[in-house]
Structures are given as structure tokens and as C-alpha cells.
Design a protein around this motif. Structure first.
Motif, PDB file in Angstrom:
ATOM      1  N   ALA A  21      19.520  45.295 -51.945  1.00 27.12           N
ATOM      2  CA  ALA A  21      21.023  45.181 -52.410  1.00 27.12           C
ATOM      3  C   ALA A  21      21.482  46.493 -53.171  1.00 27.12           C
ATOM      4  O   ALA A  21      22.546  46.889 -53.147  1.00 27.12           O
ATOM      5  CB  ALA A  21      21.422  44.020 -53.504  1.00 27.12           C
ATOM      6  N   GLU A  22      20.527  47.090 -53.573  1.00 28.53           N
ATOM      7  CA  GLU A  22      20.736  48.492 -54.114  1.00 28.53           C
ATOM      8  C   GLU A  22      20.594  49.598 -53.615  1.00 28.53           C
ATOM      9  O   GLU A  22      20.673  50.792 -54.005  1.00 28.53           O
ATOM     10  CB  GLU A  22      20.174  48.467 -55.733  1.00 28.53           C
ATOM     11  CG  GLU A  22      18.956  48.133 -55.572  1.00 28.53           C
ATOM     12  CD  GLU A  22      18.202  47.797 -56.880  1.00 28.53           C
ATOM     13  OE1 GLU A  22      18.852  47.920 -58.091  1.00 28.53           O
ATOM     14  OE2 GLU A  22      16.842  47.364 -56.889  1.00 28.53           O
ATOM     15  N   ASN A  23      20.131  49.675 -52.197  1.00 30.21           N
ATOM     16  CA  ASN A  23      19.493  50.650 -51.226  1.00 30.21           C
ATOM     17  C   ASN A  23      20.904  51.066 -50.518  1.00 30.21           C
ATOM     18  O   ASN A  23      21.342  50.462 -49.666  1.00 30.21           O
ATOM     19  CB  ASN A  23      18.577  50.038 -50.516  1.00 30.21           C
ATOM     20  CG  ASN A  23      17.922  51.369 -49.564  1.00 30.21           C
ATOM     21  OD1 ASN A  23      18.258  52.508 -49.798  1.00 30.21           O
ATOM     22  ND2 ASN A  23      16.698  51.011 -48.675  1.00 30.21           N
ATOM     23  N   ALA A  24      21.611  52.485 -50.812  1.00 28.40           N
ATOM     24  CA  ALA A  24      22.582  52.913 -50.232  1.00 28.40           C
ATOM     25  C   ALA A  24      22.236  53.463 -49.027  1.00 28.40           C
ATOM     26  O   ALA A  24      22.952  53.947 -48.135  1.00 28.40           O
ATOM     27  CB  ALA A  24      23.089  54.044 -50.938  1.00 28.40           C
ATOM     28  N   HIS A  25      20.830  53.930 -48.360  1.00 29.16           N
ATOM     29  CA  HIS A  25      20.359  54.230 -47.093  1.00 29.16           C
ATOM     30  C   HIS A  25      20.112  53.224 -46.001  1.00 29.16           C
ATOM     31  O   HIS A  25      19.608  52.200 -46.396  1.00 29.16           O
ATOM     32  CB  HIS A  25      19.003  55.187 -47.388  1.00 29.16           C
ATOM     33  CG  HIS A  25      19.018  55.930 -48.647  1.00 29.16           C
ATOM     34  ND1 HIS A  25      19.971  57.162 -48.393  1.00 29.16           N
ATOM     35  CD2 HIS A  25      18.853  55.838 -49.840  1.00 29.16           C
ATOM     36  CE1 HIS A  25      19.844  57.842 -49.758  1.00 29.16           C
ATOM     37  NE2 HIS A  25      19.140  57.054 -50.513  1.00 29.16           N
ATOM     38  N   LEU A  26      20.386  53.464 -44.827  1.00 28.11           N
ATOM     39  CA  LEU A  26      20.125  52.774 -43.792  1.00 28.11           C
ATOM     40  C   LEU A  26      19.614  53.602 -42.650  1.00 28.11           C
ATOM     41  O   LEU A  26      20.360  54.272 -42.008  1.00 28.11           O
ATOM     42  CB  LEU A  26      21.398  51.846 -43.500  1.00 28.11           C
ATOM     43  CG  LEU A  26      21.159  50.859 -42.040  1.00 28.11           C
ATOM     44  CD1 LEU A  26      20.269  49.750 -42.504  1.00 28.11           C
ATOM     45  CD2 LEU A  26      22.512  50.302 -41.797  1.00 28.11           C
ATOM     46  N   PHE A  27      18.402  53.296 -42.259  1.00 27.99           N
ATOM     47  CA  PHE A  27      17.917  53.840 -41.073  1.00 27.99           C
ATOM     48  C   PHE A  27      17.522  53.165 -39.838  1.00 27.99           C
ATOM     49  O   PHE A  27      16.840  51.902 -40.136  1.00 27.99           O
ATOM     50  CB  PHE A  27      16.618  54.658 -41.647  1.00 27.99           C
ATOM     51  CG  PHE A  27      16.855  55.882 -42.662  1.00 27.99           C
ATOM     52  CD1 PHE A  27      17.333  57.101 -42.199  1.00 27.99           C
ATOM     53  CD2 PHE A  27      16.712  55.653 -43.770  1.00 27.99           C
ATOM     54  CE1 PHE A  27      17.629  58.042 -42.922  1.00 27.99           C
ATOM     55  CE2 PHE A  27      16.949  56.348 -44.946  1.00 27.99           C
ATOM     56  CZ  PHE A  27      17.524  57.846 -44.325  1.00 27.99           C
ATOM     57  N   GLY A  28      17.514  53.524 -38.827  1.00 31.65           N
ATOM     58  CA  GLY A  28      17.499  52.535 -37.452  1.00 31.65           C
ATOM     59  C   GLY A  28      18.530  51.501 -37.350  1.00 31.65           C
ATOM     60  O   GLY A  28      19.437  51.507 -38.231  1.00 31.65           O
TER      61      GLY A  28
END
Length: 350
Positions: A21-28
Motif C-alpha cells: 500500500a505504501e510502495n510507489a514502485h512497480l516493476f514487471g
């Protein structure tokens, strides 16, 4: 600058690592993200989706990114063509990262009744919150999003309670269900959702994801290679391996299984290292490494034409999963659990 958690601690939270919920990063998962943005903009989005795949590959992180997109752009026709990047300074991100957005309900295993630890299932009482949540008007007249993470953790009563909401969803409501093993979900739940199978992260995405959230990577190239191979595209598995002597456990396990004779002393040394009091992390790492090794051996035997041995290993994998669950639920002797499984696998691997 050290990480400071803003989201309420979850049953699977790791120290110093942001929750989805607090992770601004998205990989893949770029293809899935792009298709979602296109479907939403074109008003073709299904009201309920199952994000399926191996644990730790970013299913929940993707779900929160999808939720932020919908809640940030309640009018689909005005939404951007691509999934909007997370903006940590924006109000929607801040509310979600604090667990305080009124139009988002996140269901996961709740805190235990005595306030110590978390329940082992996602209970029916938790799922009943969905009905109350959907009975209220969205605070801005826009969308409401329900994230179930993971849906595998629902017991039978909880699953049936959720099914009622999926059968007659109100307008402008989106359900996002995480599933490590979608086959465990009720067929009626699967039939009412769009199934999206997510692949494990490639090495490059996995390394980027670990670096972005402050994950530890070995400096030694051989150790790094072993970690990436063993993690199998899972950020969580990589973190567990790096932080809780996982690579040592994997190395010891493989060395012991490769020996001609079963070495009980070596098995007990491994058991002593992973079954220490209150050290659930190393115990989990061992179980995951053991299951991965069983899968590898079963695949190798099948490819070499030894189908009976492959079938025996497959049955052993299923039995091991049940024994892991029983050991945790009933607080059985972890040392005996470890040694017993190592003895059986050594015999099957011969």
C-alpha cells in the motif's frame, strides 16, 4: 534516510520494507497494467479480477497501483491512457499509504483476538465488512475498491460471504483478489472474476525492485546468482533469503541431499539453525527452500523419464505442505519436522 512505515503492520510485513500500500514502485507486469488502463478508460473493465501468481512477485503492489489509478480518476473517460505512476506527494497516495482512504477496503488476516500476532485465516467477520463498506455512498461519488490479500487465506464461511458480494456488485465497485493458488478458490468465485495470471519477475526487474525498496543483495557474484535463482522471480523470497541466512540454508540443504548417505548430524545442525525459538523467519525460509528443491527434483526425474519417482516426489510435495501447516498450527516440534523431512527427501532423491 531510513524507511518509516505509515501503513498498519500486516501479518507478512517485513521490517524496513514498505508494504504494498505504501510502495510507489512497480516493476514487471507492464502488459497487465497497460491493459487495465486501456480497459478502464474504455469502460471495459471487469468488476472483479483475480491477480494470480507466485507469492512475492508484486500482485498486491500492482493491486494498490490499480486502485490508486481508479480512485485518482473517477471518470474513466478522463483517465490517462497508461497506468498513472504513483505520486507519493498526492492526497490519494498519502491516504492509501496510511490505510485511511474511505473508498478503499483492504481485507487480509486480522490481528489475533488476544492482540498478539495475527490470525491464520481471513475470517468471515472480516469479509462481512465488505457489505457494510458497499452500503455506504462513495465519499466523492466515485469508485469503491475492495482488495482481498490473499484470497487463499479465506476459510469456507468467508469465501461464501464474499461470493454474495461478487454476485450482485453495486455500480462503480472494483474487487481485486490476490491468489497464490487460484485453484483453492471456490469455482463460483473464479467464475465471477476475470483471471489474470502474473509471471514471476525477470532478473532485471527483480534486482530493480529490491534496490528500490532497500532490499539487500550480496556483493559476491556467485552468491547473488544463487539468490536470484532460488528466489524464482519473487521479491519476498529474495528478501527472506538475503536477510535470514537463506543462502546458507540452501547451500547446506543441497550439500546434505547430495551426500551418498543420510547424515543425521548434519540434518540436526540444519534443524538447530532454522528451528530456534520464536525464529519463524528462518523456519519459513527452510520450508520454502525444501519445497523448491522437491519441485526441482520432481521436474528432473520427469524429464529423464523416471515418472514413478517424479510422481512420488509430487506426492511428497503435497504431504510436506500439509505437514508445514500442521507444525505451525499445532506448534509441533520444529527440529523433528526438519530432520524428518530431510530424511525422507534424501531417500527420494537417491
Amino acid at each position: 534516510m531510513s524507511f518509516e512505515r505509515t501503513y498498519p503492520e500486516q501479518h507478512d510485513s517485513l521490517a524496513d520494507i514498505p508494504d504494498p500500500a505504501e510502495n510507489a514502485h512497480l516493476f514487471g507486469h507492464a502488459e497487465t497494467a497497460a491493459q487495465f488502463a486501456s480497459d478502464y478508460r474504455g469502460r471495459r473493465m471487469h468488476h472483479a479480477m483475480i491477480l494470480a501468481g507466485k507469492a512475492g512477485i508484486g500482485k498486491a503492489t500492482l493491486a494498490f497501483h490499480l486502485a490508486r489509478h481508479v480512485l485518482s480518476f473517477p471518470d474513466p473517460t478522463r483517465a490517462p491512457e497508461d497506468l498513472a505512476p504513483a505520486d507519493p506527494t498526492g492526497q490519494t497516495f498519502r491516504l492509501i499509504s496510511q490505510g485511511a482512504h474511505p473508498s478503499l477496503l483492504h481485507l487480509t488476516r486480522p490481528v489475533a483476538d488476544r492482540g498478539k500476532g495475527f490470525k491464520t485465516v481471513l475470517s468471515v467477520d472480516e469479509v462481512r465488512r465488505v457489505g457494510r463498506f458497499l452500503s455506504m455512498t462513495a465519499h466523492d461519488g466515485g469508485w469503491r475498491v475492495v482488495i482481498v490479500d490473499p484470497a487463499d487465506d479465506m476459510n469456507a464461511n468467508a469465501a461464501n460471504a464474499l461470493l454474495k458480494n461478487l454476485e450482485e456488485p453495486p455500480p462503480n465497485c472494483l474487487f481485486l483478489l490476490m491468489a497464490h493458488s487460484p485453484g483453492r478458490l471456490l469455482p463460483t468465485i473464479r467464475s465471477r472474476c476475470r483471471m489474470i495470471q502474473l509471471r514471476p519477475l525477470g532478473d532485471a526487474d527483480l534486482v530493480q525492485a529490491l534496490e528500490a525498496i532497500g532490499g539487500d543483495l550480496p556483493d559476491d557474484e556467485e552468491a547473488r546468482r544463487l539468490l536470484l535463482d532460488q528466489a524464482g522471480g519473487s521479491v519476498r523470497d529474495a528478501l527472506m533469503l538475503a536477510r535470514f541466512s537463506g543462502l546458507d540454508i540452501v547451500t547446506q540443504l543441497r550439500s546434505m541431499l547430495a551426500a551418498i548417505r543420510f547424515d543425521a548430524a548434519a540434518a540436526y545442525r540444519i534443524a538447530d539453525g532454522v528451528a530456534a525459538r520464536d525464529d519463524g523467519a528462518r523456519f519459513s525460509v527452510f520450508n520454502d527452500a525444501l519445497l523448491a528443491r522437491i519441485s526441482e527434483l520432481a521436474r528432473e526425474r520427469a524429464q529423464s523419464g523416471h515418472l514413478e519417482r517424479a510422481a512420488a516426489l509430487s506426492r511428497f510435495w503435497q504431504d510436506t505442505v500439509q505437514r508445514i501447516g500442521a507444525t505451525r498450527v499445532y506448534n509441533l516440534d520444529r527440529r523433528q519436522h526438519v530432520v524428518g523431512l530431510l530424511r525422507q527427501l534424501h531417500h527420494l532423491a537417491a
